[in-house]
Motif scaffolding. Sequence first.
Motif, short mmCIF file in Angstrom:
data_model
loop_
_atom_site.label_atom_id
_atom_site.label_comp_id
_atom_site.label_asym_id
_atom_site.label_seq_id
_atom_site.Cartn_x
_atom_site.Cartn_y
_atom_site.Cartn_z
N ASN A 29 49.40 33.13 57.82
CA ASN A 29 48.35 32.93 58.83
C ASN A 29 48.91 32.33 60.12
O ASN A 29 48.45 32.68 61.21
CB ASN A 29 47.24 32.06 58.26
CG ASN A 29 46.18 32.86 57.53
OD1 ASN A 29 45.27 33.40 58.14
ND2 ASN A 29 46.32 32.98 56.21
N THR A 33 48.68 34.10 63.70
CA THR A 33 48.08 33.42 64.85
C THR A 33 48.97 33.52 66.07
O THR A 33 48.52 33.85 67.18
CB THR A 33 47.82 31.94 64.51
OG1 THR A 33 46.91 31.86 63.41
CG2 THR A 33 47.23 31.21 65.71
N GLN A 36 48.98 37.09 67.44
CA GLN A 36 47.73 37.45 68.11
C GLN A 36 47.59 36.78 69.47
O GLN A 36 47.09 37.38 70.43
CB GLN A 36 46.53 37.09 67.23
CG GLN A 36 46.31 38.06 66.08
CD GLN A 36 45.05 37.72 65.31
OE1 GLN A 36 44.88 36.60 64.86
NE2 GLN A 36 44.17 38.67 65.18
N ALA A 52 42.54 35.18 66.99
CA ALA A 52 43.71 34.32 66.74
C ALA A 52 43.29 32.88 66.48
O ALA A 52 43.79 32.21 65.57
CB ALA A 52 44.66 34.38 67.93
N ILE A 53 42.33 32.39 67.28
CA ILE A 53 41.85 31.01 67.09
C ILE A 53 41.18 30.87 65.74
O ILE A 53 41.34 29.87 65.03
CB ILE A 53 40.88 30.62 68.23
CG1 ILE A 53 41.65 30.54 69.55
CG2 ILE A 53 40.21 29.29 67.94
CD1 ILE A 53 40.76 30.34 70.76
N ASN A 55 41.89 32.64 63.10
CA ASN A 55 42.98 32.64 62.11
C ASN A 55 43.70 31.29 62.07
O ASN A 55 44.10 30.83 61.01
CB ASN A 55 43.98 33.76 62.41
CG ASN A 55 43.56 35.08 61.79
OD1 ASN A 55 43.45 35.20 60.59
ND2 ASN A 55 43.31 36.06 62.63
N LEU A 56 43.87 30.67 63.24
CA LEU A 56 44.49 29.35 63.28
C LEU A 56 43.63 28.34 62.53
O LEU A 56 44.14 27.50 61.79
CB LEU A 56 44.69 28.90 64.72
CG LEU A 56 45.28 27.50 64.91
CD1 LEU A 56 46.66 27.40 64.26
CD2 LEU A 56 45.35 27.14 66.39
N ASP A 163 37.73 37.33 58.52
CA ASP A 163 38.77 37.67 59.48
C ASP A 163 39.10 39.16 59.42
O ASP A 163 39.33 39.81 60.46
CB ASP A 163 40.05 36.87 59.21
CG ASP A 163 39.92 35.43 59.67
OD1 ASP A 163 38.98 35.15 60.43
OD2 ASP A 163 40.73 34.60 59.25
#
Length: 305
Positions: A29, A33, A36, A52-53, A55-56, A163
């Motif tokens: 992950n 991130t 992305q 991306a945020i 996923n972070l 996601d």
Amino acid sequence: MAHDQHPHHHHHIDPEAGDARVAGAIAVNLFLTLAQIVGGVISGSMALIADAIHNLSDALSLVIAFGARKIARKPRDGGMTFGYGRAEVVAAMVNYTTLIVISVYLFAEGVSRLFNPPEIAGWTVVIIAVIALSVDLVTALLTYTLSKDSLNIRAAFLHNLADAGTSVAVIFGGVVILLWDWRLIDPLLTIAISLYILWQALRELRPVIRILMLGAPEGTKAGDIAAALEGIEGVENVHHIHLWQIDEHRNSVEAHVVISGEAAPVLVEVKALLRDRFAIAHSTLEVEAPGAGCAGDADPAVPAG
């Protein structure tokens, strides 16, 4: 209706092996991130950065869950007599609260871009979103089995499925930009993603708050337990019932039980009923004789139903 299953769940996964799976999910992950964010900056896609945020936040939630798993396995001691099992519940509260904040930020950013949609490189968006979808599915596979037995890991698993869905949406947006150059699709998808994250976080937050607020286990009421126990021969009355969840897997009850005759055999039956019918293995019972103590008194803090 009351729970019929035993409160303890065993899926035969070695804790160290489970930790290794979570660590692997964190690693993929974090890689996703970074990819992305770089792709979103290069392409100008806010939807890709939004994903991306998200996923972070999933990677960070897995980090918190990883630490909570370690803490939760600590044995109880004189200062923490119930043990450390609620560490995972606290971690889940932190994770969902953070997700709510992130979703509000993404919504505001998406609305602002509706009035000034940027230039977006569609192919970059599509390629990185496909990579994201692949990583989301790998993470889901790593955490699927663990998700059956952990509130934290289950939340992370569900987030990764979400996601995967948002990655599909981003791929769709990139294709629309490539075919028709309709740039409004990116902020519209950003808003849609933010609303979905908010809905999911609020839905998952409810059982976490219920545990932290000492709420009764879902589907179990004090009145149901009183009625069931009063059906046991020798039990005349049950009152001052307090139900709560010690953690995700352990339910507890304390109550005053009025027993006529010999108490010991009746208590054995009472505890068996609590365990088998209501999934309550931890019970603290104060025995009273008929007409003694506070027998029959109502507890204003616990309604009969």
